[in-house]
Scaffold this active site. Structure first.
Site, PDB file in Angstrom:
ATOM      1  N   CYS A  93      20.892  77.016  45.870  1.00  0.00           N
ATOM      2  CA  CYS A  93      21.017  77.330  44.445  1.00  0.00           C
ATOM      3  C   CYS A  93      21.238  78.821  44.210  1.00  0.00           C
ATOM      4  CB  CYS A  93      19.799  76.835  43.663  1.00  0.00           C
ATOM      5  SG  CYS A  93      18.199  77.368  44.289  1.00  0.00           S
ATOM      6  N   CYS A 108      18.143  80.376  41.617  1.00  0.00           N
ATOM      7  CA  CYS A 108      16.774  80.007  41.971  1.00  0.00           C
ATOM      8  C   CYS A 108      15.789  81.012  41.378  1.00  0.00           C
ATOM      9  CB  CYS A 108      16.606  79.954  43.494  1.00  0.00           C
ATOM     10  SG  CYS A 108      17.304  78.456  44.239  1.00  0.00           S
ATOM     11  N   CYS A 122      17.634  72.752  44.788  1.00  0.00           N
ATOM     12  CA  CYS A 122      19.054  72.865  45.118  1.00  0.00           C
ATOM     13  C   CYS A 122      19.826  72.865  43.803  1.00  0.00           C
ATOM     14  CB  CYS A 122      19.510  71.756  46.068  1.00  0.00           C
ATOM     15  SG  CYS A 122      19.478  70.093  45.401  1.00  0.00           S
TER      16      CYS A 122
END
Length: 220
Positions: free
Chosen positions: A168, A172, A94
């Site tokens: 995210c 990510c 996250c």
């Protein structure tokens, strides 16, 4: 175990210097025959630098660096085929690694025990775990107060079998051949325990579902 070395190119407070030398020796013992001292020290000091760059309290930096370096070395051992235990590895990501991903980590570790490996990380790691997340998980008998926000690294992502993103977005990391899941969940940042409970419960439901898909028996 021998005494820590007295020479170090780094300019650190004496207690930090000594603690890092002790940590290096412990990691050398743990990874003997897997990685050489140079690799271990490089990962340890790189981990220290990552936490030192954003920490306002230095007392626990060597401990955090040791724990993160251990995780990174275990991941690298998996990537390089130096360690294969057959356990599925799940990485929860996250933004701040302070709420959602830490609760997911706690549930997977609690439900799977030693039948699976769980890691977590953040694109912009915070300074501490969300107190409301800690309290909400404690209501379920799971203690995540000993965890700490941390970044992800290439070897950790590459070693994971499943990468679960929780907000995210484009930050990510994406590596070919990985299974990616995107869990849309409310961010518990700034919320009360009462507000976090529904997020916690939904995370538990999804973790249980994921374990079932991976063929990992979950604790009741």
């Amino acid at each position: 175990m021998t005494e820590p070395d007295t020479e170090d190119r780094r300019t650190l407070p004496l207690d930090q210097h000594y603690a890092l030398r002790v940590a290096a020796l412990q990691l050398r013992d743990e990874f003997a025959g897997v990685f050489g001292p140079e690799t271990i020290e490089r990962f340890l000091h790189a981990s220290y630098d990552q936490f030192a760059s954003r920490s306002t309290v230095s007392n626990f930096l060597p401990l955090l660096a040791e724990r993160f370096a251990r995780q990174r070395l275990r991941a690298l051992a998996r990537v390089e085929g130096r360690h294969q235990d057959g356990k599925p590895t799940v990485l929860f990501l996250c933004v701040h690694n302070a709420g959602r991903s830490q609760m997911a980590l706690g549930f997977l570790q609690h439900l799977a025990g030693d039948r699976a490996v769980a890691w977590s990380g953040g694109s912009e790691p915070g300074h501490e775990i969300n107190p409301s997340a800690i309290a909400a998980m404690a209501e379920r008998g799971i203690d995540i107060s000993g965890e700490f926000p941390k970044p992800w690294t290439d070897e950790i992502v590459r070693a994971a079998d499943v990468v679960v993103s929780m907000g995210c977005g484009d930050a990510c990391p994406v590596f070919p051949g990985k299974r990616y899941l995107d869990w849309t969940l409310d961010d518990p940042a700034g919320k009360t325990v009462e507000d976090v409970r529904p997020v916690r419960d939904e995370i538990e439901r999804r973790v249980r579902e994921l374990l079932a898909e991976l063929g990992v028996p979950a604790a009741i």
